[in-house]
Enzyme design. Sequence first.
Site, mmCIF file in Angstrom:
data_model
loop_
_atom_site.group_PDB
_atom_site.id
_atom_site.type_symbol
_atom_site.label_atom_id
_atom_site.label_comp_id
_atom_site.label_asym_id
_atom_site.label_seq_id
_atom_site.Cartn_x
_atom_site.Cartn_y
_atom_site.Cartn_z
ATOM 1 N N LYS A 1 40.641 25.381 37.787
ATOM 2 C CA LYS A 1 40.440 26.432 36.785
ATOM 3 C C LYS A 1 41.465 27.560 36.984
ATOM 4 O O LYS A 1 42.025 28.081 36.017
ATOM 5 C CB LYS A 1 39.011 26.970 36.878
ATOM 6 C CG LYS A 1 37.993 25.887 36.485
ATOM 7 C CD LYS A 1 36.583 26.250 36.873
ATOM 8 C CE LYS A 1 35.653 25.073 36.618
ATOM 9 N NZ LYS A 1 34.345 25.196 37.263
ATOM 10 N N THR B 1 27.077 14.051 29.246
ATOM 11 C CA THR B 1 26.499 15.402 29.246
ATOM 12 C C THR B 1 27.220 16.331 28.262
ATOM 13 O O THR B 1 26.582 17.015 27.464
ATOM 14 C CB THR B 1 26.581 15.985 30.676
ATOM 15 O OG1 THR B 1 25.913 15.068 31.533
ATOM 16 C CG2 THR B 1 25.923 17.340 30.778
ATOM 17 N N ILE C 1 32.008 30.328 28.964
ATOM 18 C CA ILE C 1 32.628 31.664 28.913
ATOM 19 C C ILE C 1 33.974 31.578 28.175
ATOM 20 O O ILE C 1 34.837 30.791 28.575
ATOM 21 C CB ILE C 1 32.862 32.209 30.343
ATOM 22 C CG1 ILE C 1 31.543 32.235 31.117
ATOM 23 C CG2 ILE C 1 33.497 33.583 30.303
ATOM 24 C CD1 ILE C 1 31.688 32.682 32.567
ATOM 25 N N GLU D 1 30.186 18.332 39.909
ATOM 26 C CA GLU D 1 31.115 17.327 39.383
ATOM 27 C C GLU D 1 30.642 15.937 39.806
ATOM 28 O O GLU D 1 29.844 15.802 40.739
ATOM 29 C CB GLU D 1 32.509 17.549 39.981
ATOM 30 C CG GLU D 1 33.166 18.839 39.591
ATOM 31 C CD GLU D 1 33.379 18.947 38.100
ATOM 32 O OE1 GLU D 1 34.141 18.171 37.543
ATOM 33 O OE2 GLU D 1 32.735 19.814 37.482
ATOM 34 N N VAL E 1 37.589 25.671 31.490
ATOM 35 C CA VAL E 1 37.530 26.776 32.463
ATOM 36 C C VAL E 1 36.246 27.577 32.240
ATOM 37 O O VAL E 1 36.073 28.219 31.208
ATOM 38 C CB VAL E 1 38.757 27.706 32.331
ATOM 39 C CG1 VAL E 1 38.695 28.827 33.359
ATOM 40 C CG2 VAL E 1 40.051 26.918 32.503
ATOM 41 N N ASP F 1 37.696 22.143 42.427
ATOM 42 C CA ASP F 1 37.332 22.413 41.025
ATOM 43 C C ASP F 1 37.715 23.851 40.640
ATOM 44 O O ASP F 1 38.307 24.079 39.578
ATOM 45 C CB ASP F 1 35.821 22.176 40.855
ATOM 46 C CG ASP F 1 35.342 22.544 39.477
ATOM 47 O OD1 ASP F 1 35.550 21.753 38.547
ATOM 48 O OD2 ASP F 1 34.760 23.644 39.326
ATOM 49 N N GLY G 1 33.086 26.710 31.621
ATOM 50 C CA GLY G 1 32.100 26.234 30.635
ATOM 51 C C GLY G 1 31.989 27.058 29.371
ATOM 52 O O GLY G 1 32.847 26.995 28.490
ATOM 53 N N GLU H 1 39.151 25.300 25.978
ATOM 54 C CA GLU H 1 38.272 26.400 26.394
ATOM 55 C C GLU H 1 37.187 25.916 27.359
ATOM 56 O O GLU H 1 36.826 26.601 28.321
ATOM 57 C CB GLU H 1 37.617 27.004 25.132
ATOM 58 C CG GLU H 1 36.763 28.207 25.388
ATOM 59 C CD GLU H 1 37.567 29.398 25.882
ATOM 60 O OE1 GLU H 1 38.271 29.997 25.079
ATOM 61 O OE2 GLU H 1 37.494 29.704 27.097
HETATM 62 N N1 HSE Z 1 31.114 21.541 38.661
HETATM 63 C C1 HSE Z 1 31.480 22.661 37.904
HETATM 64 C C2 HSE Z 1 30.817 23.902 38.495
HETATM 65 C C3 HSE Z 1 31.051 22.460 36.470
HETATM 66 O O1 HSE Z 1 29.932 23.761 39.335
HETATM 67 O O2 HSE Z 1 31.191 25.000 38.151
HETATM 68 C C4 HSE Z 1 31.910 23.092 35.437
HETATM 69 O O3 HSE Z 1 33.238 23.105 35.707
#
Ligand code: HSE
Length: 439
Positions: free
Chosen positions: A219, A13, A150, A204, A146, A215, A148, A143
């Site tokens: 971050k 992806t 942004i 994820e 954390v 997750d 995606g 980058e």
């Molecule tokens: N699984 C993560 C989320 C994707 O839902 O934010 C990006 O880190």
Amino acid sequence: METINIAILGCGTVGGGVAQIITEINNVLSMRAKTKIVLTKIVELFPVQASERFNIPLGLFCGGGKDLSGKEANEYIQEIISSEEIDILVETIGGKSDFVYNLCIDILNSGKHLVTANKALLAERGKTIFETAEAKNVKIGFEAAVCGAIPVIKTIQEGFTGDKVLSVSGIMNGTSNYILTQMQNEKQEFADALKLAQECGYAEADPQLDINGGDAGHKLILLIKLAYGVDVSKDDLSISGIENITKEDIDFASEIDAKIKLICYAKKVNGDIYATVRPMLVKKGNFLAAVEGATNAVRINNKYSGVHFLVGKGAGSTETAMSIVSDIVFIARYGDKIQNVPAKQERNFADARQFVFPYLITFQTGNIPGTTGFITTAIGKQEINIETVSHNRHAGEKAMFSIATMPCTLGQIEKAIEEIRSEKPGMLLSEPKIMPILY
Ligand code: HSE
């Protein structure tokens, strides 16, 4: 014009999105980098699938486009790492396995720059990885790890170099925010909403990490490192997820003009760092309450420049890939002039149970005379000021008890609950939910 050669390891992806963007807007990127950016090689087990999905020429794939075994893929990876021609390696395999960890260490030791979206690896095993990069004077672009799309890392590292971050907080997991939004707006069940989030590609590989706060915790660990120069582990953070949030909790939040959100929160108070990831009740007047679906929002409060919000897509193929491509251009432009992470600082990492918030405590009580008196007295004994009390939603012999407190600590609340549990167990018929309130 000089040339920078890129190789991508893993064309799923995110890796596929990187290849797609570099292929589609190569000239623009090269102009911005003042260096010709060339995508040289891609290692992928199933190239035909990736080539069709992202419209990438099959000739770019190692092996000429045929499916690779794990062993063959690894041989190509080793060849690329040893190659003098490659300058930047994009790791989009993911996960924190020894294989991926060793791969990243080998890339850095070979003197190549590394760009990755791998938050689990950097948050949990990043110490040596960052040290290796320092020793070899190469850059780690992360980058994409954390939130995606942004640009929160560059904002803290570059945009706010002249400031001091007082607190960083926000919604940093799209999947859990999507689930909570679906439960709230569409009255969907938790499991159905999670399934939809997976179908949209937000979750994820292990969706437990999305719903148990893991997750979001990864971050926050990386943001704490950037904002405060402190290494923290997952065990240092107080993390809880959304797995126990019910429709009833969400309805109750609505009744008090709030929404439940999974919030990451880190703050420096008198030199100590407090950090937590947990569901919080966000009052409707707070900007974060309006952040719905898979959108992420980061709030940064600075000493000199005040409050800033960054809002955008926290997941997705080209969204996350865009951050990787931006890192590539940045490295091509500035090379080893870029700082990876700030110098390490010694700071006390405080117990998040001492974090002061107003809280909402909810639990089920039995139909026992004196309940309100006993519970509020137990809370008062811990020096907690009560804002509102309600005893409602009666169902048979049970009712929901809720107390909104003035600012206090979780430690104080836990002591009060302990007294109620041991002295009057009949007044505590469910595990209390204790959520900070963000006004
Ligand atoms: N699984 C993560 C989320 C994707 O839902 O934010 C990006 O880190």
